[in-house]
Motif scaffolding. Structure first.
Motif, PDB file in Angstrom:
ATOM      1  N   LEU A 219       8.273  47.260   5.142  1.00 34.79           N
ATOM      2  CA  LEU A 219       9.725  47.134   5.273  1.00 34.79           C
ATOM      3  C   LEU A 219      10.487  48.440   5.204  1.00 34.79           C
ATOM      4  N   PRO A 220      10.013  49.465   4.468  1.00 34.81           N
ATOM      5  CA  PRO A 220      10.765  50.728   4.460  1.00 34.81           C
ATOM      6  C   PRO A 220      10.901  51.350   5.840  1.00 34.81           C
ATOM      7  N   GLU A 221      10.046  50.986   6.769  1.00 36.96           N
ATOM      8  CA  GLU A 221      10.169  51.584   8.103  1.00 36.96           C
ATOM      9  C   GLU A 221      10.237  50.509   9.182  1.00 36.96           C
ATOM     10  N   SER A 222      10.817  49.338   8.821  1.00 42.90           N
ATOM     11  CA  SER A 222      10.849  48.268   9.815  1.00 42.90           C
ATOM     12  C   SER A 222      11.841  48.640  10.910  1.00 42.90           C
ATOM     13  N   GLU A 223      11.310  48.856  12.111  1.00 41.45           N
ATOM     14  CA  GLU A 223      12.115  49.476  13.156  1.00 41.45           C
ATOM     15  C   GLU A 223      13.187  48.562  13.725  1.00 41.45           C
ATOM     16  N   ASN A 224      13.016  47.232  13.615  1.00 43.62           N
ATOM     17  CA  ASN A 224      14.032  46.396  14.254  1.00 43.62           C
ATOM     18  C   ASN A 224      15.272  46.197  13.394  1.00 43.62           C
ATOM     19  N   GLU A 225      15.260  46.687  12.148  1.00 41.53           N
ATOM     20  CA  GLU A 225      16.504  46.622  11.371  1.00 41.53           C
ATOM     21  C   GLU A 225      16.940  47.998  10.860  1.00 41.53           C
ATOM     22  N   LEU A 226      15.991  48.924  10.708  1.00 39.82           N
ATOM     23  CA  LEU A 226      16.336  50.221  10.108  1.00 39.82           C
ATOM     24  C   LEU A 226      16.035  51.416  11.020  1.00 39.82           C
ATOM     25  N   ILE A 227      15.934  51.217  12.338  1.00 36.67           N
ATOM     26  CA  ILE A 227      15.527  52.268  13.273  1.00 36.67           C
ATOM     27  C   ILE A 227      14.146  52.779  12.861  1.00 36.67           C
ATOM     28  N   ARG A 303      -2.692  44.308   9.846  1.00 38.63           N
ATOM     29  CA  ARG A 303      -1.451  44.783  10.456  1.00 38.63           C
ATOM     30  C   ARG A 303      -1.200  44.114  11.799  1.00 38.63           C
ATOM     31  N   TRP A 304      -2.259  43.935  12.589  1.00 38.29           N
ATOM     32  CA  TRP A 304      -2.051  43.386  13.924  1.00 38.29           C
ATOM     33  C   TRP A 304      -2.199  41.877  13.949  1.00 38.29           C
ATOM     34  N   THR A 305      -2.305  41.249  12.764  1.00 34.11           N
ATOM     35  CA  THR A 305      -2.420  39.797  12.711  1.00 34.11           C
ATOM     36  C   THR A 305      -1.187  39.153  12.096  1.00 34.11           C
ATOM     37  N   LEU A 306      -0.734  39.703  10.955  1.00 32.11           N
ATOM     38  CA  LEU A 306       0.352  39.054  10.221  1.00 32.11           C
ATOM     39  C   LEU A 306       1.701  39.644  10.602  1.00 32.11           C
ATOM     40  N   PRO A 307       2.746  38.800  10.695  1.00 31.89           N
ATOM     41  CA  PRO A 307       4.094  39.335  10.907  1.00 31.89           C
ATOM     42  C   PRO A 307       4.640  39.918   9.614  1.00 31.89           C
ATOM     43  N   ARG A 308       5.728  40.643   9.733  1.00 40.67           N
ATOM     44  CA  ARG A 308       6.310  41.336   8.589  1.00 40.67           C
ATOM     45  C   ARG A 308       7.046  40.353   7.678  1.00 40.67           C
ATOM     46  N   PHE A 309       7.023  40.635   6.377  1.00 43.80           N
ATOM     47  CA  PHE A 309       7.753  39.805   5.414  1.00 43.80           C
ATOM     48  C   PHE A 309       9.245  40.124   5.497  1.00 43.80           C
ATOM     49  N   ARG A 310      10.057  39.203   4.927  1.00 49.45           N
ATOM     50  CA  ARG A 310      11.458  39.521   4.711  1.00 49.45           C
ATOM     51  C   ARG A 310      11.552  40.167   3.334  1.00 49.45           C
ATOM     52  N   PHE A 311      12.616  40.942   3.077  1.00 46.35           N
ATOM     53  CA  PHE A 311      12.587  41.722   1.837  1.00 46.35           C
ATOM     54  C   PHE A 311      12.642  40.837   0.596  1.00 46.35           C
ATOM     55  N   ASP A 312      13.427  39.737   0.635  1.00 46.07           N
ATOM     56  CA  ASP A 312      13.487  38.884  -0.554  1.00 46.07           C
ATOM     57  C   ASP A 312      12.162  38.149  -0.754  1.00 46.07           C
ATOM     58  N   GLN A 313      11.496  37.816   0.350  1.00 46.52           N
ATOM     59  CA  GLN A 313      10.170  37.197   0.222  1.00 46.52           C
ATOM     60  C   GLN A 313       9.196  38.152  -0.445  1.00 46.52           C
ATOM     61  N   LEU A 314       9.305  39.434  -0.057  1.00 47.70           N
ATOM     62  CA  LEU A 314       8.437  40.460  -0.635  1.00 47.70           C
ATOM     63  C   LEU A 314       8.642  40.563  -2.134  1.00 47.70           C
ATOM     64  N   MET A 315       9.925  40.584  -2.547  1.00 48.38           N
ATOM     65  CA  MET A 315      10.227  40.710  -3.970  1.00 48.38           C
ATOM     66  C   MET A 315       9.774  39.465  -4.729  1.00 48.38           C
ATOM     67  N   ASN A 316      10.008  38.270  -4.128  1.00 47.85           N
ATOM     68  CA  ASN A 316       9.576  37.041  -4.795  1.00 47.85           C
ATOM     69  C   ASN A 316       8.067  37.018  -4.960  1.00 47.85           C
ATOM     70  N   LEU A 317       7.356  37.429  -3.921  1.00 46.21           N
ATOM     71  CA  LEU A 317       5.895  37.441  -4.003  1.00 46.21           C
ATOM     72  C   LEU A 317       5.444  38.362  -5.121  1.00 46.21           C
ATOM     73  N   GLY A 318       6.061  39.544  -5.190  1.00 47.47           N
ATOM     74  CA  GLY A 318       5.650  40.517  -6.199  1.00 47.47           C
ATOM     75  C   GLY A 318       5.931  40.042  -7.613  1.00 47.47           C
ATOM     76  N   TRP A 319       7.193  39.620  -7.852  1.00 48.82           N
ATOM     77  CA  TRP A 319       7.594  39.333  -9.231  1.00 48.82           C
ATOM     78  C   TRP A 319       7.237  37.934  -9.679  1.00 48.82           C
ATOM     79  N   LYS A 320       7.334  36.959  -8.760  1.00 45.09           N
ATOM     80  CA  LYS A 320       7.178  35.576  -9.211  1.00 45.09           C
ATOM     81  C   LYS A 320       5.781  35.026  -8.951  1.00 45.09           C
TER      82      LYS A 320
END
Lengths: 346, 166
Positions: A219-227, A303-320
């Protein structure tokens, strides 16, 4: 320490450094070939046979592009960012055991630069400092998209470091040591640690993906939202350093997964092959690199199989999910160790 | 011999970067110099054979706490242009307070005897096995109590950060 040992250490350091850079270089080629294979196309095939010189061409391109520093950026920190990313990426290789002992003349030398007894803590320290390269670069660019990328990178890495550390604690409880060399040696006598710590391995693997900023957590370099994310403003070899550091991190974390959970340089029935001394060590190093290359391939496969997570999904996965699971794993490990030591025999 | 040179080098780095923490105009620079100070302090722990302490110092302070500091500074986008101007009164008060704190430190250190540690040469003094045995043996109860203290602080922080109590 004798001078001959110092010379040997210098040779080993140079060798590890060179191997790291070459593997990282050819990982970029492998990534594009794997992507091509998975998407049913050729991938790079113009530079040399099978496109084998593609990384050299890429490197030449990176070096000869115009070096551009934005006017509104913080000049010193703008240069410091990629330098730090590269420095911390190269620092982790020193504690990894690359093979068994080899005998030169009458001296037995380890294929590990240093076997410090806080090896795992050293790794965690370097990993936790590694985020500064991205943060400083993203902030110094003075660009909203870069800043957002840097903020994402820092919060993501901090969050996943906790689960990573907790997963490692279960492993340390089981092995009773913080030295990587000792952990690998123990797996020679017993089974690979993944047999005893399947959940810990899974958590460690997921966190390693997040720590290296690889898909599906890039997500830090997701090109479709952050160039381009944190490296939007970077050009030339400074951009190259950021991209290259990612591949070095991937190589090192593959080596770590292999040595912590998959027996490192050990392989089944290695002592019944009739190989001795240096021959055995060479085979062990070969096996170790095969394991490492498999995990690098695994990174690309995901990388070439799974789509990218959304940022809140990422945080939920990590913390919860991951942190409670890691604590549960630690709890179970503690109970099993207690049971083995007879704490429950009343 | 080399230890002594390293000591002077680390001390210089620590004091110099600590001064820059205070004198930097830009909060980001202050935070970055603070990280350098932490690294120099961790180097001092290494010289005292306290490897575990040094590693944990880097992981916790430089790796976690300062990342959060910088995160907040970046998030609020603090820089020297938007820093509010402090009144002269406040500056004078701050100087006096800082000076008094320095005085307390000097008074505390005045009577200290600079003797060499008797166990300084013991290379296993700061190793993790030794530390674990001491923490879970001699100091078991204080260690457990501090763990409970941390837990309650954590619960309190989560409770305060929740917007709705229901």
């Amino acid at each position: 320490m004798l001078p001959i040992e110092i010379i040997y250490k210098i040779i080993l350091i140079l060798a590890v450094f060179t191997v790291t850079l070459v593997v990282a270089m050819y990982s970029t080629y492998a990534e594009r070939k794997v992507a091509g294979f998975i998407q049913d196309r050729y991938g790079p095939n113009r530079a040399g046979p099978f496109g084998i010189f593609q990384p050299l061409a890429d490197g030449l391109k990176m070096f000869t592009k115009q070096e551009f520093i934005p006017d509104s950026s913080d000049k010193q920190l703008f240069v410091l960012g990629p330098s730090l990313a590269m420095l911390t990426a190269c620092m982790t290789g020193v504690v990894i055991p690359w093979g068994g002992d080899i005998t030169i003349g009458d001296k037995i030398v380890k294929l590990q630069i240093t076997d410090i007894n806080i090896g795992i803590l050293y790794l965690l320290g370097v990993v936790s400092v590694g985020v500064y390269g991205i943060m400083i670069g993203g902030w110094a660019s003075n660009n909203k998209y870069s800043l957002l990328g840097a903020l994402r990178a820092s919060s993501q890495m901090i969050s996943y470091e906790i689960a990573l550390g907790l997963a490692l604690i279960s492993l340390i409880m089981m092995t009773g040591t913080l030295s990587l060399g000792e952990i690998v040696r123990q797996q020679d006598e017993g089974l690979a640690n993944v047999v005893y710590q399947p959940l810990g391995f899974l958590i460690f693997l997921i966190c390693a993906f997040a720590e290296t900023n690889r898909a599906p957590f890039d997500l830090p370099e997701s090109e479709n939202e952050l160039i381009g994310g944190y490296h939007t403003e970077y050009s030339s070899m400074k951009l190259g350093f950021y991209l290259f550091a990612e591949y070095i991190n991937m190589f090192i974390s593959s080596a770590l997964i292999a040595s912590l959970y998959f027996g490192g340089y050990n392989f089944p029935f290695q002592h019944s092959l009739g190989l001795e001394g240096n021959m055995l060590s060479m085979v062990q190093t070969f096996v170790f690199f095969m394991k490492v290359f498999f995990f690098i391939f695994f990174y690309m496969w995901v990388r070439w199989t799974l789509p990218r997570f959304r940022f809140d999904q990422l945080m939920n996965l990590g913390w919860k999910t991951l942190i409670p699971l890691a604590i549960l794993n630690m709890f179970i490990t503690g109970i099993v160790i207690g049971y083995k030591n007879g704490f429950f025999n009343f | 011999m080399i230890t002594q040179y390293l000591f002077y080098f680390l001390t210089f780095v620590a004091i110099f970067s600590a001064l820059l923490v205070v004198f930097s105009k830009n909060p980001i620079y202050s935070a970055l110099y603070l990280i350098v100070t932490f690294f120099a302090t961790a180097g001092h722990y290494f010289l005292l054979n306290a490897q575990f302490l040094a590693a944990v110092h880097v992981i916790v302070y430089a790796g976690a706490i300062m990342v959060l500091f910088i995160y907040v500074i970046m998030m609020l986008n603090l820089n020297k242009e938007v820093e509010p101007h402090k009144s002269t009164m406040l500056k004078v008060a701050a100087t006096v307070c800082g000076g008094v704190l320095g005085l307390v430190l000097v008074a505390g250190l005045r009577e200290t005897e600079l003797t060499a540690l008797s166990e300084y040469s013991n290379p296993s003094i700061g190793l993790i096995e030794r530390l674990g045995n001491v923490l879970f043996g001699t100091y078991m109860v204080p260690f457990e109590i501090s763990a409970v203290l941390f837990l309650s602080a954590m619960v309190g922080a989560v409770f305060l950060s929740k917007k709705t109590i229901h």
